[in-house]
Scaffold this active site. Sequence first.
Site, short mmCIF file in Angstrom:
data_model
loop_
_atom_site.label_atom_id
_atom_site.label_comp_id
_atom_site.label_asym_id
_atom_site.label_seq_id
_atom_site.Cartn_x
_atom_site.Cartn_y
_atom_site.Cartn_z
N TYR A 152 0.86 -1.20 0.00
CA TYR A 152 0.00 0.00 0.00
C TYR A 152 0.89 1.24 0.00
O TYR A 152 0.71 2.16 -0.80
CB TYR A 152 -0.92 -0.01 1.23
CG TYR A 152 -1.55 1.34 1.50
CD1 TYR A 152 -2.56 1.83 0.68
CD2 TYR A 152 -1.12 2.13 2.57
CE1 TYR A 152 -3.12 3.08 0.91
CE2 TYR A 152 -1.68 3.37 2.81
CZ TYR A 152 -2.68 3.85 1.98
OH TYR A 152 -3.23 5.07 2.20
N LYS A 156 1.40 4.30 -2.88
CA LYS A 156 1.27 5.74 -2.64
C LYS A 156 2.58 6.47 -2.94
O LYS A 156 2.57 7.62 -3.39
CB LYS A 156 0.81 6.00 -1.20
CG LYS A 156 -0.62 5.51 -0.92
CD LYS A 156 -1.63 6.14 -1.86
CE LYS A 156 -3.06 5.92 -1.43
NZ LYS A 156 -4.03 6.52 -2.37
N1 LIG Z 1 -8.75 7.91 5.51
C1 LIG Z 1 -7.46 7.75 5.72
O1 LIG Z 1 -7.05 7.52 6.86
C2 LIG Z 1 -6.48 7.90 4.59
C3 LIG Z 1 -5.13 8.07 4.90
C4 LIG Z 1 -4.22 8.20 3.87
C5 LIG Z 1 -4.64 8.18 2.57
N2 LIG Z 1 -5.97 8.01 2.29
C6 LIG Z 1 -6.37 7.99 0.88
O2 LIG Z 1 -7.45 8.87 0.69
C7 LIG Z 1 -8.23 8.45 -0.42
C8 LIG Z 1 -9.70 8.45 -0.05
O3 LIG Z 1 -9.93 7.44 0.90
P1 LIG Z 1 -10.94 7.59 2.12
O4 LIG Z 1 -10.13 7.58 3.33
O5 LIG Z 1 -11.89 8.69 1.91
O6 LIG Z 1 -11.62 6.14 2.08
P2 LIG Z 1 -13.05 5.65 1.62
O7 LIG Z 1 -14.11 6.29 2.44
O8 LIG Z 1 -12.95 4.15 1.63
O9 LIG Z 1 -13.15 6.18 0.13
C9 LIG Z 1 -12.63 5.53 -0.99
C10 LIG Z 1 -13.61 5.71 -2.12
O10 LIG Z 1 -13.07 5.12 -3.31
C11 LIG Z 1 -14.13 4.49 -4.01
N3 LIG Z 1 -13.59 3.39 -4.79
C12 LIG Z 1 -12.93 2.29 -4.32
N4 LIG Z 1 -12.65 1.46 -5.33
C13 LIG Z 1 -13.16 2.03 -6.46
C14 LIG Z 1 -13.20 1.65 -7.81
N5 LIG Z 1 -12.66 0.49 -8.24
N6 LIG Z 1 -13.80 2.46 -8.69
C15 LIG Z 1 -14.37 3.62 -8.30
N7 LIG Z 1 -14.34 4.05 -7.03
C16 LIG Z 1 -13.75 3.26 -6.11
C17 LIG Z 1 -15.08 3.99 -2.92
O11 LIG Z 1 -16.42 3.95 -3.38
P3 LIG Z 1 -17.12 2.61 -3.95
O12 LIG Z 1 -16.79 1.52 -2.98
O13 LIG Z 1 -18.56 2.97 -4.03
O14 LIG Z 1 -16.50 2.40 -5.30
C18 LIG Z 1 -14.94 5.03 -1.84
O15 LIG Z 1 -15.98 6.00 -1.92
C19 LIG Z 1 -7.67 7.07 -0.83
O16 LIG Z 1 -6.80 7.21 -1.93
C20 LIG Z 1 -6.91 6.66 0.41
O17 LIG Z 1 -5.85 5.74 0.12
C21 LIG Z 1 -6.90 7.88 3.26
#
Ligand SMILES: NC(=O)c1ccc[n+]([C@@H]2O[C@H](COP(=O)([O-])OP(=O)(O)OC[C@H]3O[C@@H](n4cnc5c(N)ncnc54)[C@H](OP(=O)(O)O)[C@@H]3O)[C@@H](O)[C@H]2O)c1
Length: 251
Positions: A152, A156
């Site tokens: 992962y 990134k």
């Molecule tokens: N939250 C954290 O702690 C954190 C920390 C560091 C980085 N990030 C990064 O921030 C970004 C947003 O994540 P988040 O934390 O907001 O998590 P999240 O709530 O799980 O959001 C991820 C979104 O991506 C969509 N998704 C996943 N697979 C997909 C696909 N194949 N096609 C289209 N959409 C897809 C999901 O919707 P569906 O399932 O409906 O497709 C979901 O709405 C990610 O890149 C994550 O790695 C998050």
Amino acid sequence: MPSLDFADRVAIVTGAGSGIGRAVARALADAGAQVLGVGRRRLALESTAAGSDRIAPHAADITAPGAAQEIVTAAVERWGRLDVVVNNAGATRLLPLAEITPADLGLLWDLNVTAPSLLAQAALPHLRRTRGSIVNVSSTYGHRPIAGAGHYAASKAAVEHLTRSWAVELAPDGIRVNCLAPGPTESEALAAAGLSGDVIERVKADEARRIPLGRRGDPAEVAAWILRLAEPATTWLTGQVLTMDGGLELV
Ligand SMILES: NC(=O)c1ccc[n+]([C@@H]2O[C@H](COP(=O)([O-])OP(=O)(O)OC[C@H]3O[C@@H](n4cnc5c(N)ncnc54)[C@H](OP(=O)(O)O)[C@@H]3O)[C@@H](O)[C@H]2O)c1
């Protein structure tokens, strides 16, 4: 700081059905943009769009063949232009080295690296026309090691390096490329990684304890800086990775 102004601009936000992507889609709409909110779950996207006539839900799996072109075409046919791509959709996977499989690595790479690359590629002709911008979403662990989730973190790290490389490659076209690297932020990410409710609560408490500012992030505070990186008024910033994690990367 002057207030954000995306009037008459068009944006694509992936992963707009929850977490950071939902907050970005809503903030862009509030700032005047038309937003194509992309994700697989239509209901989640509709709930992001509820109450706004500026967010159009667009159900698509960004890893599907042809998805990138189809998504860009949907935005351009609807609004006639494209100014901003926010490559936010992504997933965390706990994959210790002893447990990796080619299939797991393929899925992770397809979603976190290949899909945003193909979306940026499909958007290029339109971003050239508008001198638009791309914001990629990485993680604190894009530039810090993490035990048990090295692939992962590596995906990134790839996003961060692509950001810098594209910034140089696309600068002659006037396209800016930047990256927001959030730390642990409230979202559906831990549940999407397959963790149980108990484990999620333990992980959250542990993260909050390790973060110097003493808490996990809120999607709206991350979204605000994604908008700052993307906005038309930010004219001379490119190739940068902004970490927003309450100081986690420092300790
Ligand atoms: N939250 C954290 O702690 C954190 C920390 C560091 C980085 N990030 C990064 O921030 C970004 C947003 O994540 P988040 O934390 O907001 O998590 P999240 O709530 O799980 O959001 C991820 C979104 O991506 C969509 N998704 C996943 N697979 C997909 C696909 N194949 N096609 C289209 N959409 C897809 C999901 O919707 P569906 O399932 O409906 O497709 C979901 O709405 C990610 O890149 C994550 O790695 C998050």
